[in-house]
Design a protein around this motif. Structure first.
Motif, PDB file in Angstrom:
ATOM      1  N   SER A   1     -10.191  17.375  -9.338  1.00 23.90           N
ATOM      2  CA  SER A   1     -10.365  18.479  -8.395  1.00 23.90           C
ATOM      3  C   SER A   1     -10.470  17.942  -6.974  1.00 23.90           C
ATOM      4  O   SER A   1     -10.060  18.600  -6.028  1.00 23.90           O
ATOM      5  CB  SER A   1     -11.593  19.316  -8.756  1.00 23.90           C
ATOM      6  N   ASP A   2     -11.031  16.749  -6.816  1.00 17.37           N
ATOM      7  CA  ASP A   2     -11.090  16.075  -5.525  1.00 17.37           C
ATOM      8  C   ASP A   2      -9.763  15.336  -5.354  1.00 17.37           C
ATOM      9  O   ASP A   2      -9.477  14.393  -6.081  1.00 17.37           O
ATOM     10  CB  ASP A   2     -12.262  15.091  -5.504  1.00 17.37           C
ATOM     11  N   THR A   3      -8.949  15.788  -4.420  1.00 19.28           N
ATOM     12  CA  THR A   3      -7.634  15.176  -4.231  1.00 19.28           C
ATOM     13  C   THR A   3      -7.559  14.276  -3.002  1.00 19.28           C
ATOM     14  O   THR A   3      -6.480  13.870  -2.607  1.00 19.28           O
ATOM     15  CB  THR A   3      -6.538  16.259  -4.152  1.00 19.28           C
ATOM     16  N   SER A   4      -8.711  13.953  -2.427  1.00 20.70           N
ATOM     17  CA  SER A   4      -8.739  13.055  -1.268  1.00 20.70           C
ATOM     18  C   SER A   4      -8.447  11.627  -1.730  1.00 20.70           C
ATOM     19  O   SER A   4      -9.225  11.044  -2.495  1.00 20.70           O
ATOM     20  CB  SER A   4     -10.099  13.119  -0.583  1.00 20.70           C
ATOM     21  N   THR A   5      -7.357  11.065  -1.271  1.00 16.15           N
ATOM     22  CA  THR A   5      -6.980   9.713  -1.713  1.00 16.15           C
ATOM     23  C   THR A   5      -8.026   8.668  -1.352  1.00 16.15           C
ATOM     24  O   THR A   5      -8.143   7.660  -2.043  1.00 16.15           O
ATOM     25  CB  THR A   5      -5.612   9.297  -1.135  1.00 16.15           C
TER      26      THR A   5
ATOM     27  N   PRO B   1     -11.999   6.447  -9.535  1.00 19.29           N
ATOM     28  CA  PRO B   1     -12.910   7.061  -8.565  1.00 19.29           C
ATOM     29  C   PRO B   1     -13.913   6.063  -7.971  1.00 19.29           C
ATOM     30  O   PRO B   1     -14.363   5.139  -8.642  1.00 19.29           O
ATOM     31  CB  PRO B   1     -13.654   8.112  -9.400  1.00 19.29           C
ATOM     32  N   HIS B   2     -14.226   6.305  -6.700  1.00 25.51           N
ATOM     33  CA  HIS B   2     -15.286   5.536  -6.030  1.00 25.51           C
ATOM     34  C   HIS B   2     -16.655   6.129  -6.349  1.00 25.51           C
ATOM     35  O   HIS B   2     -17.671   5.609  -5.913  1.00 25.51           O
ATOM     36  CB  HIS B   2     -15.095   5.549  -4.509  1.00 25.51           C
ATOM     37  N   TYR B   3     -16.700   7.230  -7.079  1.00 29.03           N
ATOM     38  CA  TYR B   3     -17.956   7.915  -7.384  1.00 29.03           C
ATOM     39  C   TYR B   3     -18.214   7.887  -8.890  1.00 29.03           C
ATOM     40  O   TYR B   3     -17.325   7.574  -9.672  1.00 29.03           O
ATOM     41  CB  TYR B   3     -17.908   9.364  -6.871  1.00 29.03           C
TER      42      TYR B   3
ATOM     43  N   SER C   1       0.830  -1.204   0.000  1.00 24.44           N
ATOM     44  CA  SER C   1       0.000   0.000   0.000  1.00 24.44           C
ATOM     45  C   SER C   1       0.866   1.256   0.000  1.00 24.44           C
ATOM     46  O   SER C   1       0.443   2.292  -0.516  1.00 24.44           O
ATOM     47  CB  SER C   1      -0.968   0.002   1.177  1.00 24.44           C
ATOM     48  N   SER C   2       2.075   1.189   0.527  1.00 21.31           N
ATOM     49  CA  SER C   2       2.939   2.372   0.483  1.00 21.31           C
ATOM     50  C   SER C   2       3.301   2.706  -0.964  1.00 21.31           C
ATOM     51  O   SER C   2       3.352   3.878  -1.344  1.00 21.31           O
ATOM     52  CB  SER C   2       4.203   2.175   1.324  1.00 21.31           C
ATOM     53  N   TYR C   3       3.496   1.677  -1.793  1.00 18.05           N
ATOM     54  CA  TYR C   3       3.782   1.899  -3.207  1.00 18.05           C
ATOM     55  C   TYR C   3       2.555   2.463  -3.927  1.00 18.05           C
ATOM     56  O   TYR C   3       2.637   3.461  -4.632  1.00 18.05           O
ATOM     57  CB  TYR C   3       4.221   0.590  -3.870  1.00 18.05           C
ATOM     58  N   THR C   4       1.404   1.829  -3.720  1.00 16.73           N
ATOM     59  CA  THR C   4       0.206   2.257  -4.455  1.00 16.73           C
ATOM     60  C   THR C   4      -0.317   3.611  -3.968  1.00 16.73           C
ATOM     61  O   THR C   4      -0.842   4.386  -4.770  1.00 16.73           O
ATOM     62  CB  THR C   4      -0.909   1.196  -4.398  1.00 16.73           C
ATOM     63  N   THR C   5      -0.171   3.918  -2.695  1.00 13.89           N
ATOM     64  CA  THR C   5      -0.632   5.217  -2.191  1.00 13.89           C
ATOM     65  C   THR C   5       0.215   6.346  -2.760  1.00 13.89           C
ATOM     66  O   THR C   5      -0.315   7.383  -3.179  1.00 13.89           O
ATOM     67  CB  THR C   5      -0.623   5.249  -0.650  1.00 13.89           C
ATOM     68  N   ALA C   6       1.517   6.167  -2.805  1.00 11.72           N
ATOM     69  CA  ALA C   6       2.394   7.190  -3.389  1.00 11.72           C
ATOM     70  C   ALA C   6       2.071   7.386  -4.872  1.00 11.72           C
ATOM     71  O   ALA C   6       2.007   8.516  -5.361  1.00 11.72           O
ATOM     72  CB  ALA C   6       3.859   6.799  -3.206  1.00 11.72           C
ATOM     73  N   LEU C   7       1.839   6.292  -5.572  1.00  9.62           N
ATOM     74  CA  LEU C   7       1.493   6.366  -6.995  1.00  9.62           C
ATOM     75  C   LEU C   7       0.130   7.033  -7.186  1.00  9.62           C
ATOM     76  O   LEU C   7      -0.053   7.857  -8.085  1.00  9.62           O
ATOM     77  CB  LEU C   7       1.506   4.967  -7.608  1.00  9.62           C
ATOM     78  N   LYS C   8      -0.823   6.704  -6.317  1.00 13.02           N
ATOM     79  CA  LYS C   8      -2.160   7.305  -6.393  1.00 13.02           C
ATOM     80  C   LYS C   8      -2.078   8.827  -6.255  1.00 13.02           C
ATOM     81  O   LYS C   8      -2.700   9.561  -7.031  1.00 13.02           O
ATOM     82  CB  LYS C   8      -3.062   6.738  -5.289  1.00 13.02           C
ATOM     83  N   LYS C   9      -1.299   9.314  -5.303  1.00 13.40           N
ATOM     84  CA  LYS C   9      -1.161  10.757  -5.102  1.00 13.40           C
ATOM     85  C   LYS C   9      -0.597  11.421  -6.360  1.00 13.40           C
ATOM     86  O   LYS C   9      -1.083  12.470  -6.783  1.00 13.40           O
ATOM     87  CB  LYS C   9      -0.256  11.039  -3.905  1.00 13.40           C
ATOM     88  N   LYS C  10       0.396  10.817  -6.943  1.00 15.82           N
ATOM     89  CA  LYS C  10       1.013  11.354  -8.160  1.00 15.82           C
ATOM     90  C   LYS C  10       0.007  11.362  -9.309  1.00 15.82           C
ATOM     91  O   LYS C  10      -0.123  12.343 -10.041  1.00 15.82           O
ATOM     92  CB  LYS C  10       2.233  10.507  -8.519  1.00 15.82           C
ATOM     93  N   GLN C  11      -0.718  10.272  -9.469  1.00 14.89           N
ATOM     94  CA  GLN C  11      -1.636  10.142 -10.598  1.00 14.89           C
ATOM     95  C   GLN C  11      -2.901  10.984 -10.433  1.00 14.89           C
ATOM     96  O   GLN C  11      -3.490  11.408 -11.430  1.00 14.89           O
ATOM     97  CB  GLN C  11      -1.971   8.673 -10.841  1.00 14.89           C
ATOM     98  N   ILE C  12      -3.325  11.248  -9.214  1.00 18.99           N
ATOM     99  CA  ILE C  12      -4.463  12.156  -8.997  1.00 18.99           C
ATOM    100  C   ILE C  12      -4.130  13.523  -9.585  1.00 18.99           C
ATOM    101  O   ILE C  12      -4.966  14.157 -10.230  1.00 18.99           O
ATOM    102  CB  ILE C  12      -4.834  12.239  -7.495  1.00 18.99           C
ATOM    103  N   VAL C  13      -2.900  13.962  -9.416  1.00 16.87           N
ATOM    104  CA  VAL C  13      -2.438  15.225 -10.011  1.00 16.87           C
ATOM    105  C   VAL C  13      -2.401  15.094 -11.528  1.00 16.87           C
ATOM    106  O   VAL C  13      -2.861  15.984 -12.251  1.00 16.87           O
ATOM    107  CB  VAL C  13      -1.053  15.623  -9.444  1.00 16.87           C
ATOM    108  N   GLU C  14      -1.859  13.981 -12.035  1.00 15.48           N
ATOM    109  CA  GLU C  14      -1.756  13.792 -13.481  1.00 15.48           C
ATOM    110  C   GLU C  14      -3.125  13.793 -14.155  1.00 15.48           C
ATOM    111  O   GLU C  14      -3.255  14.260 -15.289  1.00 15.48           O
ATOM    112  CB  GLU C  14      -1.014  12.485 -13.799  1.00 15.48           C
ATOM    113  N   TYR C  15      -4.143  13.273 -13.476  1.00 13.09           N
ATOM    114  CA  TYR C  15      -5.497  13.271 -14.024  1.00 13.09           C
ATOM    115  C   TYR C  15      -6.213  14.604 -13.803  1.00 13.09           C
ATOM    116  O   TYR C  15      -7.287  14.830 -14.348  1.00 13.09           O
ATOM    117  CB  TYR C  15      -6.330  12.127 -13.436  1.00 13.09           C
ATOM    118  N   GLY C  16      -5.636  15.477 -12.995  1.00 10.81           N
ATOM    119  CA  GLY C  16      -6.248  16.779 -12.757  1.00 10.81           C
ATOM    120  C   GLY C  16      -7.552  16.707 -11.989  1.00 10.81           C
ATOM    121  O   GLY C  16      -8.415  17.567 -12.132  1.00 10.81           O
TER     122      GLY C  16
END
Length: 174
Positions: free
Chosen positions: A94-98, A125-127, A77-92
């Motif tokens: 607006s909701d940045t809550s992991t 997204p979960h939504y 999860s440390s690998y996927t969480t770090a990647l998720k944070k990076k990719q949330i920015v890459e996808y732009g």
């Protein structure tokens, strides 16, 4: 010549970068490089999917069809969480809550997706109309069909890459 205060320069620079489609994180600018236009699928130019070479039609009985096998290849999860944070920015997003995203394997581990490839992991997204929970149901049905011999591994992989929302009906499994 008067000097512009540093906070104002920083703010104006950030606004100019934002207008150009860039974001500022930890002091550097990064272009938003992935589009949300494909949702509920990932942007194919960013995450086209990637396969685990150890999983083939010939090896499914010792890999994906073994209960608990995916736990042996799932990244931390440390690998996927770090990647998720990076990719949330890459996808732009607006909701940045992991917590509002699942760092999901586009080709799921249970269908032979590459465990750690950034080409196969994306912040789903979960939504929305079709959510990560809906995709999980499709993945499980496809795995059961592959392990029962009703569908080939390659056909299941192709169906999920083409469009997971229609994969079951396209394979006659809905």
């Amino acid at each position: 010549m008067s000097r512009i205060p540093r906070p104002l320069v920083t703010t104006l620079s950030a606004l100019a970068l934002a207008a150009a489609g860039l974001t500022v994180t930890t002091g550097s600018a990064h272009a938003q490089s992935c589009s949300q236009d494909y949702l509920p699928l990932p942007d194919p130019s960013c995450q086209p999917g990637a396969l685990n070479p150890d999983v083939t039609q010939d090896t499914i009985d010792s890999t994906i069809c073994v209960s608990g096998w995916t736990a042996t290849v799932r990244p931390s999860s440390s690998y996927t969480t770090a990647l998720k944070k990076k990719q949330i920015v890459e996808y732009g997003y607006s909701d940045t809550s992991t917590s509002d995203y699942e760092e999901d394997h586009f080709v799921p581990l249970e269908l032979g997706g590459a465990p750690r490839s950034e080409l196969n992991l994306w912040p789903e997204p979960h939504y929305g109309d079709e959510t990560s929970a809906d995709k999980d149901v499709v993945e499980n049905k496809l795995k059961k069909a592959v392990c029962a011999g009703d569908v080939s591994l390659e056909d299941a992989q192709d169906a999920i890459i083409t469009d997971w929302t229609t994969a079951l009906s396209n394979l006659g499994l809905s």
